[in-house]
Design a protein around this motif. Structure first.
Motif, mmCIF file in Angstrom:
data_model
loop_
_atom_site.group_PDB
_atom_site.id
_atom_site.type_symbol
_atom_site.label_atom_id
_atom_site.label_comp_id
_atom_site.label_asym_id
_atom_site.label_seq_id
_atom_site.Cartn_x
_atom_site.Cartn_y
_atom_site.Cartn_z
ATOM 1 N N GLU A 275 35.449 56.282 60.767
ATOM 2 C CA GLU A 275 36.503 56.487 61.774
ATOM 3 C C GLU A 275 36.016 56.075 63.147
ATOM 4 N N LYS A 276 34.830 56.609 63.515
ATOM 5 C CA LYS A 276 34.308 56.341 64.854
ATOM 6 C C LYS A 276 34.001 54.855 65.027
ATOM 7 N N VAL A 277 33.377 54.254 63.987
ATOM 8 C CA VAL A 277 32.972 52.859 64.113
ATOM 9 C C VAL A 277 34.198 51.958 64.228
ATOM 10 N N LEU A 278 35.216 52.235 63.419
ATOM 11 C CA LEU A 278 36.431 51.430 63.507
ATOM 12 C C LEU A 278 37.027 51.534 64.903
ATOM 13 N N GLN A 279 36.949 52.735 65.441
ATOM 14 C CA GLN A 279 37.541 52.960 66.752
ATOM 15 C C GLN A 279 36.757 52.230 67.851
ATOM 16 N N TYR A 280 35.417 52.381 67.829
ATOM 17 C CA TYR A 280 34.631 51.825 68.934
ATOM 18 C C TYR A 280 34.330 50.345 68.762
ATOM 19 N N MET A 281 34.445 49.870 67.538
ATOM 20 C CA MET A 281 34.093 48.472 67.307
ATOM 21 C C MET A 281 35.299 47.580 67.516
ATOM 22 N N ASP A 282 36.526 48.183 67.590
ATOM 23 C CA ASP A 282 37.705 47.342 67.736
ATOM 24 C C ASP A 282 37.772 46.403 66.538
ATOM 25 N N ASN B 255 21.549 32.308 72.354
ATOM 26 C CA ASN B 255 21.164 31.291 73.330
ATOM 27 C C ASN B 255 22.309 31.016 74.292
ATOM 28 N N PHE B 256 23.537 31.029 73.815
ATOM 29 C CA PHE B 256 24.677 30.747 74.685
ATOM 30 C C PHE B 256 25.457 32.018 75.008
ATOM 31 N N THR B 257 24.873 33.185 74.679
ATOM 32 C CA THR B 257 25.496 34.473 74.968
ATOM 33 C C THR B 257 26.971 34.474 74.579
ATOM 34 N N ILE B 258 27.246 34.139 73.329
ATOM 35 C CA ILE B 258 28.622 34.158 72.855
ATOM 36 C C ILE B 258 29.128 35.592 72.906
ATOM 37 N N PRO B 259 30.279 35.829 73.551
ATOM 38 C CA PRO B 259 30.697 37.205 73.829
ATOM 39 C C PRO B 259 30.976 37.998 72.557
ATOM 40 N N ASP B 260 30.804 39.330 72.672
ATOM 41 C CA ASP B 260 30.962 40.156 71.474
ATOM 42 C C ASP B 260 32.429 40.334 71.104
ATOM 43 N N SER B 261 33.350 39.828 71.948
ATOM 44 C CA SER B 261 34.749 39.879 71.536
ATOM 45 C C SER B 261 35.071 38.749 70.568
ATOM 46 N N VAL B 262 34.131 37.801 70.398
ATOM 47 C CA VAL B 262 34.357 36.681 69.488
ATOM 48 C C VAL B 262 33.524 36.818 68.223
ATOM 49 N N LEU B 263 32.351 37.428 68.353
ATOM 50 C CA LEU B 263 31.438 37.441 67.220
ATOM 51 C C LEU B 263 31.110 38.887 66.862
ATOM 52 N N ILE B 264 31.439 39.260 65.630
ATOM 53 C CA ILE B 264 31.353 40.675 65.277
ATOM 54 C C ILE B 264 29.902 41.125 65.146
#
Lengths: 374, 307
Positions: free
Chosen positions: A87-94, A305-314
């Motif tokens: 529950e918590k992980v689904l919530q905080y991980m989006d 290396n290119f700091t791909i944002p965490d909104s794109v890469l799980i």
């Protein structure tokens, strides 16, 4: 009725008979085979255990309640299982939106890999041109020299990104499309090609003009997905060298008569490639697709290396997950933080394992038939 | 008979047209290789002789410092030499283990037996379980599993742990040479990481085994060779080229995941010492390539190419 005469059994005679020899070798073979099978079983079970045990452990621990995690009597199977972690992980991980983004990103990169690497592999497999040997040695260099060697120059290249050369390349590509379009006879594809070419040239011109008007300040492309896509489109993505090599080996194994027939029937070069060679290359396509999906999803080189944002890469999101939950929920025990992390790992692995399970049979067949090793 | 009117424009011979087509297929990659690999490798060497400062407004500025970065790396840097040695040692220990182990597993998996599909699916699972974040969790879980007790921290786990030092002493009593002993102990210690690093190599070897013509095995059987002899006289020589391929793959893979690459990365990402990081990359890559070249040269002398 005939009386059956009972023959006296003689050990000596039996030993000399062919039946004895047969029986002996059969028992020997049987024993040997039994022990070989046993040996194989032990090895297989042992290796499977080493591979699976941590996975089972992670899955089990993601259901542990706090009491289970401190109870030394609990081994793998929790006494009071809980779904709180999920529950918590689904919530905080989006989870779902970000998983969607990740799959889009991975699918996009994989499509680009398939297109570019198959083209390059086909070019090397089927055409003769000057310096071909040297260029193919470059492919081997790509496989042998790891990308991590040039991590810093790549970091700089995309940190201070100069648009002009790329705009030039895009413009040249657009002009090439225009020329191709003007030369083709077929009316529909002619106008589509001309329109695409004109659009590419116009876009390149607009970008270049904006860049120069802005004072030619290099753009920072970090924290976007552009570096990955640019490198993949230019055939230098994650392990592209290996994929080019696989496609090259595969196309070399296909009979030349297919293309000759196409040529006689009046198919053009690119038509032959897209409509005739690619459908025949399904095993290689599946092999490369699975490799590319799995490795791109798991990739940490491009991501860090290119700091791909965490909104794109799980997987990037997973890295910061524990801290986020710990801060928001005021969980200070490291042990409990790990439990949340396990749930996160399970959620990250589920999609990729599903893809693997769906594709694995065709994948292994593909590897065997695509002549990956030549 | 009608004569086809000559087209306008440049007329090329068949060969020239073929060359143009070939180039048009490989062109995107060729541009990319020049831009990303050749330029980057050149820059890397250049950077390693510079001291670089980055400014968000003005970009990069640099002044040339000669060999200072290399001298720092080898004389005054706190951990470079140790990391380099241990990374190379790790690579060299893992290499033969992984190559022979994957060949062995490929030999097993290549036979027909019940449940082969399932076993294959399990054996190739490590390929997809190697992400950084995920791999960390897996390693952690593996430690707990090998410690024998799952749910507790290490203090409680120690009771269930196999005492490795006992076995080390046992082998020591057999008067094995120290370095061989160290190799065995190291190999046993890293068995889990080796097994989790051999998926791709096994796939390559299975493909290689499938490509051996069955007529060779028939001949061997008719000539009366035992299974063991067949292995050494047919299978191993026929897979030799693929052993080389796998050696290259393994070495590169190990290098990519090694501590020295992580150190070079940390040096520019956390300590902003760009020149020194480039020097690290140059040194470690040169050493790896030298090892690679040497091993491939030695194996190539023994290799036998069927075609």
């Amino acid at each position: 009725m005939q009386k059956v005469e009972k023959k006296k059994f003689s050990w000596q005679e039996f030993k000399a008979s062919p039946q004895y020899f047969d029986k002996k070798s059969r028992t020997l073979n049987g024993t040997k085979n039994f022990f070989l099978a046993l040996f194989r079983l032990i090895i297989i079970v042992g290796i499977s255990y080493i591979i699976l045990a941590p996975v089972i452990e992670i899955i089990a621990r993601s259901f542990f309640s706090e009491a289970d995690s401190v109870n030394p009597m609990v081994f793998t199977i929790p006494i009071s299982p809980t779904l709180e972690r999920y529950e918590k992980v689904l919530q905080y991980m989006d989870y779902l939106p970000i998983l969607g983004n990740t799959l889009l990103y991975v699918a996009g990169v994989t499509l680009a890999q398939l297109l570019i690497c198959s083209m390059v592999g086909y070019g090397f497999a089927r055409y003769r041109f000057p310096l071909k040997g040297v260029f193919f040695a470059f492919v081997v260099v790509m496989i042998v020299v790891p990308m991590s060697t040039i991590q810093f120059p790549l970091y700089v290249a995309f940190r201070y990104f100069n648009v002009l050369p790329y705009a030039g390349i895009a413009a040249a590509f657009g002009i090439f499309l225009l020329v191709m379009g003007i030369r083709t006879r077929n009316s529909i594809s002619k106008w589509v090609t001309i329109a695409a070419g004109a659009a590419v040239v116009a876009a390149a011109a607009i970008f270049a003009k904006q860049y120069i008007d802005g004072g030619s300040v290099p753009i920072n492309l970090h924290r976007t997905v552009w570096p990955t896509f640019i490198m993949t489109i230019f055939g230098c993505g994650l392990r592209s060298g290996l994929y080019i090599y696989i496609f090259n080996q595969f196309f070399r194994g296909l009979p030349k008569e297919i293309e000759e027939a196409a040529l006689v029937d009046g198919a053009g070069t690119f038509y032959t490639y897209f409509r005739i060679m690619m459908p025949n290359a399904t095993p290689a396509v599946i092999t490369v697709a699975v490799f590319s999906i799995v490795w791109q999803y798991n990739d940490s080189f491009f991501a860090s290396n290119f700091t791909i944002p965490d909104s794109v890469l799980i997987t990037q999101k997973l890295a910061g997950l524990v801290d986020r939950i710990a801060n928001a929920e005021k969980i200070y025990s490291l042990r409990e933080q790990r439990l949340y992390f396990n749930a996160g790992v399970v959620l990250v692995l589920v999609p990729i394992v599903l893809i693997y399970v769906i594709l694995q049979r065709r994948f292994i067949e593909g590897v065997e038939r695509s002549g990956i090793v030549g | 008979m009608t004569v086809r009117p000559k087209k306008k424009g440049i007329s090329l011979s068949y060969e020239q047209r073929n060359a143009v087509r070939g180039y048009s297929f490989i062109l995107p990659w060729l541009i990319g290789f020049a831009m990303f690999y050749i330029v980057s490798l050149g820059q890397l060497v250049q950077f390693s002789f510079w001291e670089i400062t980055m400014d968000p407004n003005t970009g990069m500025t640099h002044n040339s410092v000669g060999f200072a970065n290399y001298i720092t790396a080898f004389t005054s840097h706190a951990s470079f030499k140790q990391t380099l040695t241990s990374s190379i040692m790790d690579m060299l220990i893992d290499l033969p283990m992984i190559v022979f182990f994957s060949l062995f597993v490929a030999l097993i998996l290549n036979r027909k037996f019940k449940g082969r599909a399932l076993v294959r699916a399990i054996f190739f699972l490590p390929i997809i379980l190697s992400a950084d974040a995920v791999g960390d969790a897996i390693n952690r879980a593996a430690e707990l599993v090998s410690a024998g007790v799952s749910s507790s921290e290490l203090e409680t786990a120690q009771a269930g742990t196999v005492s490795i030092s006992y076995y080390i002493q046992l082998f020591g009593d057999l008067a094995l040479p120290d370095n061989i002993l160290e190799y065995i102990v190291g190999a046993v210690n890293r068995i889990a990481s080796i097994i989790r690093g051999f998926g791709v190599q096994t796939i390559l070897f299975i493909a290689a085994l499938q490509s051996i013509p069955s007529s060779l095995y028939e001949v061997a059987r008719i000539e009366g060779a035992t299974g063991y002899e067949t292995l050494w006289k047919v299978t191993i020589p026929m897979t030799m080229p693929h052993i080389i391929t796998n050696t290259i793959y393994t070495l590169v893979d190990r290098f990519t995941n090694s501590e020295i690459v992580a150190l070079a990365s940390r040096t520019y990402r956390q300590y902003y010492d760009y020149g020194l990081s480039s020097a690290f990359s140059v040194i470690s890559t040169l050493i790896t390539c030298a090892i690679l070249g040497l091993i491939v040269y030695l194996l190539n002398k023994r290799a036998f190419y069927y075609n």
